[in-house]
Design a protein around this motif. Structure first.
Motif, PDB file in Angstrom:
ATOM      1  N   PHE A 186      -4.222   3.421   8.680  1.00  0.00           N
ATOM      2  CA  PHE A 186      -4.865   2.206   8.490  1.00  0.00           C
ATOM      3  C   PHE A 186      -6.014   1.915   9.551  1.00  0.00           C
ATOM      4  O   PHE A 186      -6.393   1.002   9.881  1.00  0.00           O
ATOM      5  CB  PHE A 186      -3.930   1.013   8.531  1.00  0.00           C
ATOM      6  N   GLN A 194       0.336   5.113   3.242  1.00  0.00           N
ATOM      7  CA  GLN A 194      -0.870   5.581   3.879  1.00  0.00           C
ATOM      8  C   GLN A 194      -1.085   6.505   4.831  1.00  0.00           C
ATOM      9  O   GLN A 194      -0.182   6.288   5.615  1.00  0.00           O
ATOM     10  CB  GLN A 194      -1.739   4.333   3.738  1.00  0.00           C
ATOM     11  N   ASP A 210      -8.938   0.029   8.540  1.00  0.00           N
ATOM     12  CA  ASP A 210      -8.972  -1.443   8.211  1.00  0.00           C
ATOM     13  C   ASP A 210      -8.127  -2.642   8.933  1.00  0.00           C
ATOM     14  O   ASP A 210      -8.118  -3.521   8.708  1.00  0.00           O
ATOM     15  CB  ASP A 210      -8.440  -1.135   6.663  1.00  0.00           C
ATOM     16  N   ILE A 225      -7.016  -6.774   2.176  1.00  0.00           N
ATOM     17  CA  ILE A 225      -7.519  -5.492   1.571  1.00  0.00           C
ATOM     18  C   ILE A 225      -6.655  -4.938   0.806  1.00  0.00           C
ATOM     19  O   ILE A 225      -5.369  -4.500   1.164  1.00  0.00           O
ATOM     20  CB  ILE A 225      -7.927  -4.483   2.645  1.00  0.00           C
ATOM     21  N   LYS A 226      -6.934  -4.917  -0.483  1.00  0.00           N
ATOM     22  CA  LYS A 226      -5.855  -4.369  -1.784  1.00  0.00           C
ATOM     23  C   LYS A 226      -6.196  -2.739  -1.720  1.00  0.00           C
ATOM     24  O   LYS A 226      -7.265  -2.442  -1.984  1.00  0.00           O
ATOM     25  CB  LYS A 226      -6.300  -4.889  -3.129  1.00  0.00           C
ATOM     26  N   MET A 227      -5.273  -1.968  -1.580  1.00  0.00           N
ATOM     27  CA  MET A 227      -5.189  -0.553  -1.684  1.00  0.00           C
ATOM     28  C   MET A 227      -4.339   0.113  -2.763  1.00  0.00           C
ATOM     29  O   MET A 227      -3.499  -0.579  -3.174  1.00  0.00           O
ATOM     30  CB  MET A 227      -4.626  -0.035  -0.401  1.00  0.00           C
ATOM     31  N   GLU A 228      -4.778   1.266  -3.339  1.00  0.00           N
ATOM     32  CA  GLU A 228      -3.938   1.851  -4.455  1.00  0.00           C
ATOM     33  C   GLU A 228      -3.023   2.522  -3.459  1.00  0.00           C
ATOM     34  O   GLU A 228      -3.097   3.250  -2.635  1.00  0.00           O
ATOM     35  CB  GLU A 228      -5.055   2.770  -5.070  1.00  0.00           C
ATOM     36  N   PRO A 287       0.688  -1.176  -0.113  1.00  0.00           N
ATOM     37  CA  PRO A 287      -0.064   0.203  -0.033  1.00  0.00           C
ATOM     38  C   PRO A 287       0.916   1.322   0.124  1.00  0.00           C
ATOM     39  O   PRO A 287       0.243   2.437  -0.311  1.00  0.00           O
ATOM     40  CB  PRO A 287      -0.795  -0.119   1.391  1.00  0.00           C
TER      41      PRO A 287
END
Length: 257
Positions: free
Chosen positions: A233, A230, A236, A243-246, A227
């Motif tokens: 988190f 970020q 999540d 969980i796939k994040m951009e 990820p």
């Protein structure tokens, strides 16, 4: 009673003087040929351009200003690019080191305090170190890397009669393997030490934050579903499923902020 003639401000008189006398260069007002050329040029611009129109070159929206050389010359950069691609080649999983810009990351690192060993104790005496003792040489990282890149070219020319970048991929692999196994004389430096540094820098360039020159478009992170940086988190962290994040770069936080 007669009125006194109105006098124009001094700065306006000065502007009129410069306008009709040519141009000022080095404090001297020049007319004649130079003034005529500049005056002609100004007149032509006035005829071609619409009133109030300012012509500026269009900027490329996808230009990456991080991809600029700071330490390498062009030959060293091309050797680094070719060698790093063999260490981390493109395959069905995604792009290789070349497309990810790992060579730019390595170049920027060598131009930094890291490349100068600014935080390391670099005073003599120097002894042959055990494998567990880490780097113990007098060469700074940037010096070691430059020495090794030149040696890659020399060794390739001796063995294959071609420079490293001109070799076929399997030949480049063979050369790098000889360096890794210390089969090359590198002027008193273990060739494997150079190879280890190049290998580590390549992997770092593939996965480091794009802010530092590599991992272009965060494609290295995307291959790993990493990820990135970020902001939080919090929402999540307690979820059981993956969980796939951009991914986000450090630079993205400037825009978000």
């Amino acid at each position: 009673m007669a009125k006194k003639p109105t006098q124009k401000p001094q700065d306006e008189s000065r502007r009129r003087f410069l306008k009709y006398s040519g141009t000022a260069i080095g404090g001297v007002v020049v007319g004649g040929v130079i003034g005529g050329i500049i005056g002609s040029s100004n007149q032509k611009r006035g005829e071609d351009a619409e009133p109030g129109e300012t012509k500026t070159p269009a900027a490329e929206s996808n230009r990456d200003y991080n991809q600029a050389l700071m330490f390498f010359n062009q030959d060293q950069f091309m050797i680094t690019e070719a060698a790093s691609e063999r260490i981390f080649p493109a395959d069905e999983n995604g792009p290789g080191a070349k497309e990810l810009g790992a060579a730019f990351f390595i170049d920027h690192q060598m131009a930094s305090a890291y490349g100068m060993n600014a935080r390391d104790y670099m005073m003599p005496p120097f002894y042959k170190a055990e494998a567990s003792q880490g780097y113990q040489l007098s060469f700074k990282r940037r010096e070691l890397l430059a020495l090794g890149l030149d040696a890659l070219n020399e060794y390739s020319s001796d063995k294959y009669k071609k420079t490293f970048t001109k070799l076929a991929p399997e030949e480049q692999d063979a050369v790098l393997s000889d360096f890794e196994k210390d089969k090359v004389n590198l002027k008193g430096v273990p060739a494997s030490t150079f190879f280890s540094l190049l290998q580590s820098l390549t992997i770092e360039g593939v996965y480091a934050d794009p802010l530092y020159g590599g991992n272009k478009n965060m494609a290295g992170w995307k291959m790993r579903n990493y990820p990135g940086n970020q902001m939080s988190f919090y929402d999540d962290i307690e979820k059981e499923e993956f969980i796939k994040m951009e991914p986000l770069s450090l630079h993205d936080h400037l825009e978000l902020g």
